[in-house]
Design a protein around this motif. Structure first.
Motif, PDB file in Angstrom:
ATOM      1  N   GLN A 290       5.639  17.462   1.364  1.00  0.00           N
ATOM      2  CA  GLN A 290       4.507  18.019   0.621  1.00  0.00           C
ATOM      3  C   GLN A 290       3.928  16.998  -0.351  1.00  0.00           C
ATOM      4  O   GLN A 290       2.705  16.864  -0.480  1.00  0.00           O
ATOM      5  N   PHE A 291       4.802  16.259  -1.018  1.00  0.00           N
ATOM      6  CA  PHE A 291       4.334  15.240  -1.958  1.00  0.00           C
ATOM      7  C   PHE A 291       3.585  14.128  -1.229  1.00  0.00           C
ATOM      8  O   PHE A 291       2.498  13.709  -1.663  1.00  0.00           O
ATOM      9  N   CYS A 292       4.153  13.651  -0.107  1.00  0.00           N
ATOM     10  CA  CYS A 292       3.496  12.567   0.630  1.00  0.00           C
ATOM     11  C   CYS A 292       2.176  13.022   1.231  1.00  0.00           C
ATOM     12  O   CYS A 292       1.194  12.265   1.235  1.00  0.00           O
ATOM     13  N   SER A 293       2.134  14.265   1.720  1.00  0.00           N
ATOM     14  CA  SER A 293       0.900  14.746   2.329  1.00  0.00           C
ATOM     15  C   SER A 293      -0.192  14.966   1.302  1.00  0.00           C
ATOM     16  O   SER A 293      -1.376  14.757   1.597  1.00  0.00           O
ATOM     17  N   THR A 294       0.187  15.383   0.099  1.00  0.00           N
ATOM     18  CA  THR A 294      -0.816  15.687  -0.921  1.00  0.00           C
ATOM     19  C   THR A 294      -1.251  14.456  -1.699  1.00  0.00           C
ATOM     20  O   THR A 294      -2.449  14.240  -1.930  1.00  0.00           O
ATOM     21  N   GLY A 296      -0.049  11.114  -1.046  1.00  0.00           N
ATOM     22  CA  GLY A 296       0.095   9.813  -0.378  1.00  0.00           C
ATOM     23  C   GLY A 296      -1.232   9.094  -0.221  1.00  0.00           C
ATOM     24  O   GLY A 296      -1.342   7.897  -0.520  1.00  0.00           O
ATOM     25  N   GLY A 297      -2.261   9.822   0.221  1.00  0.00           N
ATOM     26  CA  GLY A 297      -3.569   9.205   0.385  1.00  0.00           C
ATOM     27  C   GLY A 297      -4.178   8.736  -0.924  1.00  0.00           C
ATOM     28  O   GLY A 297      -4.587   7.567  -1.041  1.00  0.00           O
ATOM     29  N   THR A 302      -5.520   4.292  -4.528  1.00  0.00           N
ATOM     30  CA  THR A 302      -5.472   3.779  -5.903  1.00  0.00           C
ATOM     31  C   THR A 302      -4.819   2.408  -5.949  1.00  0.00           C
ATOM     32  O   THR A 302      -5.307   1.495  -6.638  1.00  0.00           O
ATOM     33  N   ALA A 303      -3.712   2.249  -5.199  1.00  0.00           N
ATOM     34  CA  ALA A 303      -3.034   0.952  -5.191  1.00  0.00           C
ATOM     35  C   ALA A 303      -3.936  -0.136  -4.609  1.00  0.00           C
ATOM     36  O   ALA A 303      -4.022  -1.247  -5.161  1.00  0.00           O
TER      37      ALA A 303
END
Length: 322
Positions: A290-294, A296-297, A302-303
Motif C-alpha cells: 500500500q505504501f509503495c503503490s500510494t 512510490g510514484g 521527487t527524487a
C-alpha cells in the motif's frame, strides 16, 4: 559555462578573412599577370579552379532521389490521417513546447526520467497482477492515466500561479523584475489553451443542442455540422497533444527560469497523489505494498526532480539565489 542562468553566454569566435589562407579577399593581386600574356595555368584546372585536390575538394554527389509516398499519399485514408496528425502536432508544438533560451538540455536527465517512467509502469502492472486481479482494474488504470493527462493542465492553471509567486518571491530582489518580465510566454500558452477549450465547447455544445437530423436543416445547421466535424477530426488530436505538452513543459515555464519546471512537476505529482488518496483510498495488499503503490510514484518523481535541480546547480551553474 552558464553564469547563474542569467548572464550572456560565451560568444562565438569571429571568422577571419574570406580569401584563401585567411586573406582579406578573393582574386588575383593587383598588377599585370605573370608568366605570359595569359598568366600561369590554374593550379587545379576544371570548373572550380581554386579548389584543393581530392579528397578535400568537392565530392561528386548523387542526385536526390524522388520521395515516393506510395500507400501513404494524401489520397489514401492512412495518408490523410497522418497529415491531420502532423498538422495538429506541428501547431501544438509551436504553441505549447517552446523551450526557449533558458531550457537546460541534459540527455542524462532525460534518460533517467524515461527510466523512472518505465519502471513505474512496470511496478504498477506487477502490483495489479499480484494483489488486485480485478478485470476492471486495467480499464480503471487506463481511464485514470487519461484523466490525469487531461486534468493536469487545469491543475497547473490553478496551482502554478501560487508556485510561481513563491518562486519569484524567493529570488533575490534584483532578479524579481526580470522574472516577472518573462511571464509573458507562459501566460500566452495558458491563453491559447483556454481559447482552445472555449472554441471547442462553443462549437460542440450548440451543435448537440440545436442540430436535429430529422428536421430540415438550415444553412447555419450545416455550418455547425461542418465545424463540429473539424473539431472532432482535427481539434481532438490537437487538444490531446496540447494537454500533453502543457503538462510536460508546465506551460513553457522554462522561459521564466530553468528551475521552474521541476518545481512545478513536484507540485503536480503531489497534488495528484492527494487526489488519488482521497478519491480511491489505499489499494489492496499488505501495508508495504500500500505504501509503495500510494507514495512510490510521488517519491520517485521527487527524487528525480531534486537530482535535476542539483545537477543544474553543480554542472551548469544555474541557481536561483547566489
Amino acid at each position: 559555462m552558464a553564469t547563474g542562468g542569467w548572464g550572456p553566454g560565451n560568444g562565438l569566435g569571429q571568422p577571419g578573412g574570406n580569401g584563401p589562407g585567411g586573406q582579406g579577399g578573393w582574386g588575383a593581386p593587383y598588377g599585370p599577370p605573370q608568366g605570359g600574356p595569359y598568366g600561369p595555368p590554374p593550379p587545379n584546372p576544371g570548373p572550380y579552379p581554386n579548389q584543393p585536390p581530392y579528397p578535400y575538394g568537392l565530392q561528386p554527389t548523387r542526385p536526390a532521389a524522388r520521395r515516393r509516398r506510395g500507400c501513404l499519399s494524401f489520397g489514401t485514408p492512412f495518408g490523410l490521417v497522418g497529415a491531420i496528425l502532423r498538422s495538429a502536432h506541428r501547431v501544438a508544438t509551436r504553441l505549447f513546447a517552446q523551450e526557449g533560451d533558458g531550457r537546460i538540455e541534459d540527455r542524462i536527465v532525460d534518460r533517467v526520467q524515461l527510466a523512472r517512467t518505465v519502471l513505474g509502469a512496470a511496478a504498477t502492472i506487477a502490483l495489479i497482477l499480484a494483489y488486485n486481479v480485478n478485470p476492471n482494474r486495467w480499464e480503471d488504470a487506463a481511464y485514470g492515466g487519461a484523466a490525469q493527462l487531461i486534468v493536469a493542465p487545469f491543475v497547473l492553471i490553478i496551482a502554478a500561479p501560487l508556485v510561481i509567486i513563491g518562486f519569484i518571491y524567493y529570488a533575490p530582489p534584483h532578479l524579481r523584475p526580470h522574472l516577472r518580465s518573462r511571464l509573458r510566454v507562459p501566460l500566452k500558452a495558458v491563453g491559447w489553451y483556454v481559447l482552445t477549450l472555449v472554441v471547442m465547447s462553443g462549437i460542440l455544445v450548440p451543435t448537440a443542442l440545436t442540430v436535429d437530423a430529422d428536421d430540415g436543416k438550415s444553412w447555419w445547421e450545416y455550418a455547425l455540422a461542418v465545424a463540429s466535424l473539424i473539431v472532432i477530426v482535427w481539434g481532438f488530436p490537437f487538444f490531446f497533444m496540447a494537454s500533453l505538452y502543457s503538462a510536460r513543459s508546465a506551460f513553457n515555464s522554462a522561459q521564466v527560469h530553468p528551475m521552474l519546471p521541476p518545481v512545478l512537476t513536484l507540485t503536480l505529482v503531489w497534488v495528484f497523489a492527494a487526489f488519488s488518496l482521497i478519491g480511491d483510498g489505499l489499494p489492496g495488499g499488505p501495508p508495504v505494498v500500500q505504501f509503495c503503490s500510494t507514495l512510490g510514484g510521488p517519491l520517485s518523481v521527487t527524487a528525480v526532480s531534486l537530482w535535476e535541480l542539483r545537477r543544474m546547480k553543480t554542472r551548469f551553474g544555474v541557481t536561483l539565489r547566489p
